[in-house]
Write an enzyme that holds these catalytic residues in place. Structure first.
Site, PDB file in Angstrom:
ATOM      1  N   ASP A  51       5.426 -20.440 -38.205  1.00 24.28           N
ATOM      2  CA  ASP A  51       3.994 -20.380 -38.505  1.00 24.28           C
ATOM      3  C   ASP A  51       3.258 -21.572 -37.902  1.00 24.28           C
ATOM      4  O   ASP A  51       2.101 -21.453 -37.452  1.00 24.28           O
ATOM      5  CB  ASP A  51       3.762 -20.333 -40.018  1.00 24.28           C
ATOM      6  CG  ASP A  51       4.067 -18.967 -40.603  1.00 24.28           C
ATOM      7  OD1 ASP A  51       4.326 -18.877 -41.812  1.00 24.28           O
ATOM      8  OD2 ASP A  51       4.041 -17.974 -39.835  1.00 24.28           O
ATOM      9  N   GLU A  52       3.931 -22.738 -37.939  1.00 25.18           N
ATOM     10  CA  GLU A  52       3.368 -23.901 -37.246  1.00 25.18           C
ATOM     11  C   GLU A  52       3.132 -23.580 -35.771  1.00 25.18           C
ATOM     12  O   GLU A  52       2.099 -23.919 -35.187  1.00 25.18           O
ATOM     13  CB  GLU A  52       4.332 -25.097 -37.326  1.00 25.18           C
ATOM     14  CG  GLU A  52       4.234 -25.901 -38.597  1.00 25.18           C
ATOM     15  CD  GLU A  52       5.201 -27.075 -38.571  1.00 25.18           C
ATOM     16  OE1 GLU A  52       5.982 -27.193 -37.602  1.00 25.18           O
ATOM     17  OE2 GLU A  52       5.198 -27.857 -39.522  1.00 25.18           O
ATOM     18  N   LEU A  53       4.126 -22.941 -35.161  1.00 22.97           N
ATOM     19  CA  LEU A  53       4.044 -22.612 -33.740  1.00 22.97           C
ATOM     20  C   LEU A  53       2.869 -21.684 -33.469  1.00 22.97           C
ATOM     21  O   LEU A  53       2.157 -21.833 -32.462  1.00 22.97           O
ATOM     22  CB  LEU A  53       5.354 -21.986 -33.275  1.00 22.97           C
ATOM     23  CG  LEU A  53       5.438 -21.636 -31.780  1.00 22.97           C
ATOM     24  CD1 LEU A  53       5.288 -22.906 -30.943  1.00 22.97           C
ATOM     25  CD2 LEU A  53       6.752 -20.935 -31.476  1.00 22.97           C
TER      26      LEU A  53
END
Length: 934
Positions: free
Chosen positions: A86-88
């Site tokens: 999700d960070e990506l």
């Protein structure tokens, strides 16, 4: 890694976000990387101190968005964390939306395994996706494919981990220094300048714009350098050649990022450099630089650019009035609009500064944080003496001028500001000044601007510089008198001299009145420009003129507000007069007999309420503008007006007793005629077929000429009906003549104050703006089918039928009409002044119900947020009404960060500048194609 939450620009400008999965990335690697970043002044941010949940936290999202660079450490187990994936997604979104730089480190994993999700990396990814939806898997897979295609450092290719970390830190530092900063995002009006400049460069008057442009473009060049304030970098101990060497050393040290560079070659002749020699020292020949290089020179002297054969030049215009207000409010209130209680004060300051950014900044900073009651004293001081910080900058331009150009500067400051350049040349045709060269010099020095209409524009603060320059001159040789006490003494005692060329006299500043001597102007035989004006209309008569006063014999300009006599003196000779402007006077007639008027270009007798007749104007063969507004005693216009073959403007307004006019004005040069408020005129006489603008009273429609078919150039028509407080004798029109449809060039039609008008006839298809104000009985409107109007304005038209209302609301980008119910096509709506929608379109129509508590006029503002990001607050509509009205407006969002590629949360918030106006409801219509139809 540090999880600093500081929001200072220093922090986010040098912040790097690092995404990794902790268990399989060695702590020594992270510790060493952190240390290298700290040594380079870089703040690191990651998710290690943030509590994990099902979705990444707002704190983490903010940390990613505020970072200039994101580094993704891709290890074998990176994809085992849905949090990392999700960070990506958020990182790649910032890359797409805001141009964030993404760097990769492949930490023990092959890039192809990341792209294809194969091997051990793929196994970890599949485990994570087993508990997720197919949509999540698709998004993550695409993100890994994208990030795997970003070239980066491969851990296995390095024998020495420390060397790799040092290289990563060095690369990050270089990219931070090269990528455009966000320092200039709040600069009002800057984006438009940058777009124009970039087009000139194919890849600047003011240092701020040049610095922002350098920030934006520097990443596109291998070597860059920004050198500023060269004038302040002089070393008084060096000679001319040494100064050139010093500047070249400074340039090379910066551009090659090598401190302490030296070039050894000494000269002998000490001389302080001017801007020209700085340019010669730094960029004398273009072949010094490789192909594709760009050199941007900012200067106040355009002649330097011409001397160096610089072809592509860009003139930095002043900001608009709206931008100027925003600039001031940014410094005074840290926001784009003045808060309640300060609106009028802010307008007063903006008016004082006009649109000079430096003045707006200094005054905004001066007034910031002060209470409303403290503003008056500060504003009074600023209005009467120039702030020294501004004076030090602006005075430089005046002091470096030739004495002839200084004199022209002062003439413009006190007599010719906002006048046409050609008009000024005529005014000064009998002087020894080279006016063309002088105007060119003042323009080059950025002391004046020449507007698109040819008018000369000098800033108010520069006028104040001129005032102070005059006061510093020797009184015995002054050419221009502006001081009240000095002028009063000269006029009462006849103590003027031959050196006086102009008098600029604000009679509002007189304390006890002045009694002009009959011999006041006798010694001032060279007086050319007499400007007696009044800035405060208080009803007090302060000037007394004797009947036998001798007038200056060679006047070119006579402007005299509130002239106290019934007639100009017998000695008055207008032979040399170019402009005559007598407003708010007590004249019953101008002069006796026929005068020589061959030089007269402009004649303005506004508010000559007692003027009963005009003199014979047959000798005014060069007259171009004649203005007769509120001449309430005037009964007839002389037939000689019909012979003024160079007349371009005839303005006859609110002359309520005017009954007799020449039989025709069929003058080929006549372009603008205004004859509104002349209620006793029943017939519109023949007018030039070249007419472009026509203002008439509704009574003149009773006999509309057949020649209307020949008015092919008419673009603007205004029909003025009854006004509040007027004594119109006519019954009022009920119909506009059908022949109006033959005006095929008509673009703007204004119908004001016709309460008995029931319908509008067929209108020409060329029309783009239609306003019918205070037409209380208007029911039907016939508009060209399927036309899209720029503006349809129907305030106080309460009887509009449903068909007319539908046409108005659906066929215009901007509209105003009575009503309290949002039309059906605005299918997103909310009670109150704000609403939020989701859309990936950029064009919208907005509708707001405004309800004033009394008769109000003012702007309607709209502030738009996209995904929480605020855009500038803009005026979207003006209203003038006493009851509930619909205000419809249009906006098109700039696709600045690729917003159209996704579904966005867009919020609209409406406001007015008055607490006396309530916003009842608002609505939005999404426009889906180029025609503006949903």
């Amino acid at each position: 890694m540090a999880s600093s939450s500081s929001s200072s620009s220093r922090t986010w400008r040098y912040r790097v976000f690092t995404s990794f999965h902790g268990p399989d990335v060695r702590k020594t690697f992270l510790s060493h990387l952190r240390k290298e970043f700290i040594c380079n002044g870089i703040t690191m941010f990651d998710d290690q101190g943030i509590e994990r949940g099902q979705t990444i936290s707002p704190e983490l999202t903010q940390g990613i968005r505020e970072s200039r660079i994101s580094i993704v450490l891709l290890s074998k187990n990176y994809a085992s964390s849905s949090w990392c994936l999700d960070e990506l997604l958020e990182i790649l979104k910032c890359k797409e939306d805001m141009g964030q730089i993404v760097m990769t480190v492949f930490y023990g994993v092959n890039p192809s395994d990341v792209r294809k999700q194969t091997g051990e990396f793929g196994m970890a990814f599949n485990e994570t996706c087993a508990r997720k939806t197919e949509e999540e898997r698709r998004k993550w897979s695409q993100a890994l494919n994208d990030v795997g295609n970003i070239a980066g450092e491969h851990f296995l290719n390095w024998d020495n981990e420390s060397k790799m970390i040092e290289k990563i830190a060095r690369d990050v530092s270089n990219k931070l220094n090269a990528t455009p900063a966000r320092d200039f995002e709040d600069m009002v009006g800057l984006e438009a300048h940058l777009k124009k400049i970039q087009s000139l460069l194919h890849c600047i008057g003011k240092t701020t714009i040049a610095r922002a442009l350098h920030s934006r473009l520097s990443s596109s060049f291998q070597l860059t350098c920004f050198m500023e304030n060269l004038r302040g970098s002089y070393n008084g101990g060096l000679d001319e050649y040494g100064l050139k060497l010093q500047l070249q050393e400074q340039l090379l040290s910066k551009i090659l990022n090598q401190n302490g560079m030296r070039i050894y070659h000494l000269g002998a002749v000490p001389e302080r450099l001017c801007d020209q020699k700085q340019l010669e020292a730094l960029a004398n020949e273009t072949n010094w630089f490789g192909p594709g290089s760009r050199i941007i020179v900012t200067t106040e002297d355009q002649e330097i650019l011409e001397q160096h054969d610089i072809k592509n030049t860009y003139h930095v215009d002043f900001p608009t009035k709206e931008e100027a207000c925003k600039i001031f409010c940014r410094y005074a209130f840290r926001r784009s609009l003045a808060p309640c209680g300060f609106v009028q004060l802010a307008e007063r300051v903006t008016e004082l500064c006009s649109n000079l950014p430096l003045g707006l900044r200094v005054m905004g900073s001066t007034l910031r944080g002060k209470k409303e009651g403290d503003w008056e004293g500060i504003l009074h001081r600023l209005e009467n003496s120039l702030d020294q910080q501004i004076n030090g900058v602006l005075r430089v331009g005046y002091d470096t001028l030739h004495k002839d150009d200084q004199y022209l500067f002062l003439l413009i400051a006190f007599f010719f500001n906002y006048q046409d350049g050609d008009h000024v040349k005529i005014m000064l045709s009998d002087s020894n000044l080279d006016v063309s060269l002088g105007l060119k010099t003042l323009t080059y020095k950025s002391i004046i601007q020449i507007a698109n209409d040819g008018n000369i524009v000098m800033h108010k603060l520069l006028q104040q510089v001129g005032r102070e320059a005059v006061q510093l001159q020797n009184p015995k040789i002054r050419k221009i008198l502006i001081d009240t006490d000095e002028i009063c003494d000269v006029l009462e005692n006849g103590s003027g001299s031959r050196s006086v060329m102009g008098i600029s006299f604000d009679i509002s500043t007189i304390q006890d009145g002045v009694y002009i001597s009959a011999r006041a102007f006798k010694k001032m035989c060279n007086l050319r420009f007499l400007n007696i004006y009044k800035t405060r209309c208080d009803g007090n008569d302060r000037v007394h003129v004797p009947e036998d006063m001798g007038f200056p014999p060679r006047l070119r300009l006579l402007r005299w507000d509130v002239y106290p006599g019934k007639c100009l003196p017998r000695t008055f000779s207008p032979e040399y007069l170019v402009e005559l402007k007598l407003q708010h006077n007590k004249l019953e007639k101008l002069w006796e007999g026929t005068q020589r008027l061959t030089n007269l270009k402009k004649m303005d007798l506004t508010e000559s309420r007692k003027l009963k007749e005009l003199p014979d104007l047959s000798n005014a063969t060069n007259l171009e503008q004649l203005t007769l507004v509120s001449c309430k005693s005037l009964v007839r216009l002389p037939s000689s007006i019909g012979n003024l073959h160079k007349l371009e403007w005839l303005l006859v307004g609110l002359c309520r007793n005017l009954q007799i006019v020449p039989s025709h004005f069929n003058l080929a040069s006549l372009e603008r005629v205004e004859m509104y408020g002349c209620w006793k005129l029943r017939k519109l006489v023949d007018i030039s077929t070249n007419i472009t603008t026509l203002f008439i009273t509704e009574t003149m429609l009773e006999e509309f000429p057949e020649s209307i078919r020949l008015w092919s150039r008419l673009q603007t028509l205004r029909i003025q009906g009854s006004l509040e407080g007027s004594h119109q004798s006519g019954a009022g029109i009920k119909k506009i003549p059908d022949c109006i449809k033959y005006l095929h060039g008509l673009k703007e039609l204004y119908i004001v104050g016709c309460p008995k008008l029931v319908s509008l006839p067929e209108l020409p298809s060329s029309l783009t703006i239609l306003q019918a104000s205070n037409c209380e009985s208007l029911e039907t409107v016939s508009l060209p089918f399927d036309s899209l109007f720029e503006y349809l304005h129907f305030p106080e038209c309460f009887k509009l039928g449903q068909e007319a209302r539908t046409v108005i609301t659906q066929q215009s980008l901007l509209a105003c009409l009575p009503g309290s119910i949002i039309p059906a096509e605005f299918d997103h709506r909310a009670i109150g002044n704000s609403l939020t929608i989701r859309s990936n379109f950029k064009e919208f129509r907005m509708c707001v119900v405004v309800s004033p508590r009394k008769l109000m006029n003012g702007p309607l503002f709209c502030r738009i947020h996209i995904n929480g990001f605020p855009l500038d607050e803009n005026i979207v509509q003006y209203f003038y009404t006493r009851t509930a009205h619909l205000c419809i407006s249009h906006t098109e969002l700039l696709d600045k960060y690729g917003w159209l590629e996704q579904d966005n949360e867009i919020s609209f918030e409406f406001s007015t500048s008055s607490h006396e106006v309530d916003i009842i409801e608002c609505g939005v219509q999404i426009l889906m194609d180029k025609t503006g139809r949903s």
